[in-house]
Design an enzyme around this catalytic site. Structure first.
Site, PDB file in Angstrom:
ATOM      1  N   PHE A 181       0.811  -1.222   0.000  1.00 61.51           N
ATOM      2  CA  PHE A 181       0.000   0.000   0.000  1.00 61.51           C
ATOM      3  C   PHE A 181       0.840   1.266   0.000  1.00 61.51           C
ATOM      4  O   PHE A 181       0.364   2.334  -0.383  1.00 61.51           O
ATOM      5  CB  PHE A 181      -0.919   0.029   1.240  1.00 61.51           C
ATOM      6  N   LYS A 205      -1.261  -7.378  -9.206  1.00 56.64           N
ATOM      7  CA  LYS A 205      -2.236  -7.222  -8.134  1.00 56.64           C
ATOM      8  C   LYS A 205      -1.822  -6.029  -7.280  1.00 56.64           C
ATOM      9  O   LYS A 205      -0.922  -6.116  -6.451  1.00 56.64           O
ATOM     10  CB  LYS A 205      -2.337  -8.461  -7.245  1.00 56.64           C
ATOM     11  N   CYS A 313       9.676   1.229   3.503  1.00 51.64           N
ATOM     12  CA  CYS A 313      10.591   0.169   3.925  1.00 51.64           C
ATOM     13  C   CYS A 313      12.022   0.662   4.061  1.00 51.64           C
ATOM     14  O   CYS A 313      12.877  -0.056   4.589  1.00 51.64           O
ATOM     15  CB  CYS A 313      10.527  -1.015   2.962  1.00 51.64           C
ATOM     16  N   GLU A 413       9.265  -3.946  13.314  1.00 44.10           N
ATOM     17  CA  GLU A 413       9.127  -2.834  12.368  1.00 44.10           C
ATOM     18  C   GLU A 413       7.839  -2.088  12.688  1.00 44.10           C
ATOM     19  O   GLU A 413       6.740  -2.614  12.496  1.00 44.10           O
ATOM     20  CB  GLU A 413       9.105  -3.343  10.927  1.00 44.10           C
TER      21      GLU A 413
END
Length: 534
Positions: A181, A205, A313, A413
């Site tokens: 996302f 996808k 990330c 995380e």
């Protein structure tokens, strides 16, 4: 003013999507939100699904659209379209394929603001961050325009008498991409431009949280000349992912996302013989040496940690202060306090909302857990109130001092705007701390010492290293090279490794019998070579 701006953006968003043909004006279950379409064989199609997911603006909780869980038949049709398109597309000359990418990048530039508006509406990041999201993907499209040298093989003439050996690189077939996302424009563009320019076809996808940018980009790609069936888009969650992993006609799978999903995708896809590249979570450390420039370092840390609400990330989520934190506490706190938390379209916004209320709750829980385990919260972003966006998933910049490696706020995380601050005595201690962490995505060192930087880059067990650069994401002439717990696979995404992932080498050994009596057919032994077995 905020309400009117939100309404205008919502109207622009809906109008843009309808104009690009991938939303249906029909409602489902009494909702007034339009339905997201599938892309199968060059056509945007309504799904026959009876299961729908709300795509929600994280700043307002407004339902932007309804996304279908792609049915099994629809998924099979998308893969079949890609399979059917592959023979003709792989035989299309490389210069023709690259010309499609040249036109594609031109169209992305022409629709840059519209793409960024879609990203901000669905994902929540600030408009400037959203424009950067589009731009970093655009760079990969530009790199794909120059793919030809990366498709070249190798030749050795006369490996034996009159025999040549050479390699050629050929596309693997139908490829698939599963997207997160947090970068709804950039990550899809990390995947299929390289794949299709190399001669493959693709099933994408997008994230179920923010599919709009992927569909706009797909429409632009077809306007650029991408033939029908070369790119197809399906929607959904776990069931659709598993269909990708299990389908026998899909040869390669690219993934960017979280750890649990990544490990599942890698093991299940690899078990069926697919090529897999899986980019997963991170705990990115910034090591701050005593000689680091204060102003540069503080600005870098605040931007790298709190930008995009920490939902990237490569965000810096842990700062390791060599020699102690006291000198840095005041400047860092002051810089973080200047950041404005607001809706992404507001001109003064520095930090937008988190993607969902669950993500916000998890972030706040890890902040509290750090405090319960002994960390000192010197800036608490929980409970921030944003006027005009009271329902938004906002967490403000948060700084935790006195963090220790055993704490959950360090081990996990957080994926939010939280900076964990640790202290060590020496550079050796900092390197050991970073290397002991299971992740290996990105890291940075801030220093004026060339020898310290050289030693850090050599000894650190992390795949992407910044020297006075907080977020060292490589440009696409290189590859995105996460290590250890941040990556599964052997060929990384985009760059030379990305092209190698989407192609496979074929080695040809060739001998042509020359006409009798020709010069080439005459075999002459050079005196003395019998001694080496020639």
């Amino acid at each position: 003013m905020q309400y009117l701006q939100r309404q205008l953006v919502s109207q622009v968003h809906s109008r843009l999507l309808l104009q690009l043909r991938y939303l249906s004006a029909a409602a489902t279950g009494g909702s007034s939100a339009p339905k997201v379409k599938l892309l199968i064989d060059g056509e945007f199609k309504d799904s026959a699904s009876d299961q729908w997911i709300n795509v929600t603006n994280p700043a307002t909780q407004e339902v932007v659209s309804l996304l279908p869980q792609t049915t099994a038949d629809e998924f099979d049709a998308a893969v079949q379209a890609a399979k059917d398109a592959f023979p003709a597309w792989r035989n299309t000359p490389v210069p023709t394929r690259t010309r499609v990418m040249l036109k594609f990048q031109e169209l992305i530039r022409a629709n840059w603001d519209e793409l960024a508006e879609c990203v901000t509406t669905e994902q929540g990041k600030t408009f400037q961050d959203a424009k950067g999201d589009v731009f970093r993907g655009l760079e990969v499209v530009e790199a794909a325009c120059g793919i030809a040298p990366l498709l070249m093989g190798e030749t050795v003439e006369n490996v034996a008498s009159g025999i040549d050996c050479y390699t050629i690189r050929q596309p693997v077939g139908v490829c698939a991409g599963i997207c997160p996302f947090n970068f709804p424009a950039m990550v899809p563009l990390w995947m299929y431009p390289m794949a299709v320019t190399a001669g493959n076809t693709f099933v994408l996808k997008p994230s179920e949280r923010d599919p709009g940018a992927s569909l706009i980009l797909a429409d632009l790609a077809m306007q650029a000349g991408l033939p029908k069936g070369v790119l197809n888009i399906v929607h959904g969650t776990h069931d659709v992912v598993n269909r990708i992993l299990d389908h026998p006609d899909i040869a390669a799978v690219s993934f960017v996302g979280g750890d649990a999903a990544g490990r599942h995708i890698y093991s299940r896809a690899a078990a069926t013989g697919k090529r897999v590249q899986v980019n997963m979570g991170a705990k990115n450390h910034a090591v701050v040496m005593p000689d680091a420039d204060e102003d540069t370092t503080v600005k870098a840390l605040t931007g790298a940690c709190f930008g995009a609400a920490g939902q990237r990330c490569m965000a810096v989520s842990a700062a390791v202060f060599v020699g102690g934190f006291d000198r840095w506490r005041g400047p860092l706190l002051a810089a973080a306090k200047t950041l404005k938390v607001n809706g992404g379209f507001e001109p003064d916004a520095d930090v937008g909302p988190m993607i969902t209320s669950d993500a916000k709750a998890r972030c706040e829980k890890l902040i509290q857990s750090g405090m319960d385990q002994g960390a000192e919260c010197i800036l608490d972003g929980r409970g921030v109130e944003v006027r005009g966006y009271e329902k938004g998933n906002f967490v403000g910049p948060t700084i935790l001092a006195k963090v220790q490696p055993h704490m959950d706020c360090y081990k996990q995380e957080i994926f939010g705007p939280v900076l964990s601050c640790l202290e060590v005595d020496t550079l050796d201690d900092a390197i050991a701390l970073v290397n002991a962490n299971p992740y290996g995505n990105g890291t940075a060192i801030f220093t004026d010492s060339g020898s310290a930087a050289r030693r850090f880059q050599h000894d650190i067990q992390v795949g992407m290293v910044g020297i006075n650069v907080p977020i060292p994401v490589p440009l696409p002439m290189f590859s995105f090279t996460g290590w250890r717990g941040s990556f599964c696979g052997d060929l990384h995404i985009y760059g030379r490794a990305g092209v190698q992932f989407y192609t496979q080498p074929k080695t040809v050994t060739a001998k042509w019998t020359m006409p009798s009596g020709s010069f080439a057919a005459t075999s002459v032994r050079i005196p003395g070579l019998d001694k080496v077995g020639a």
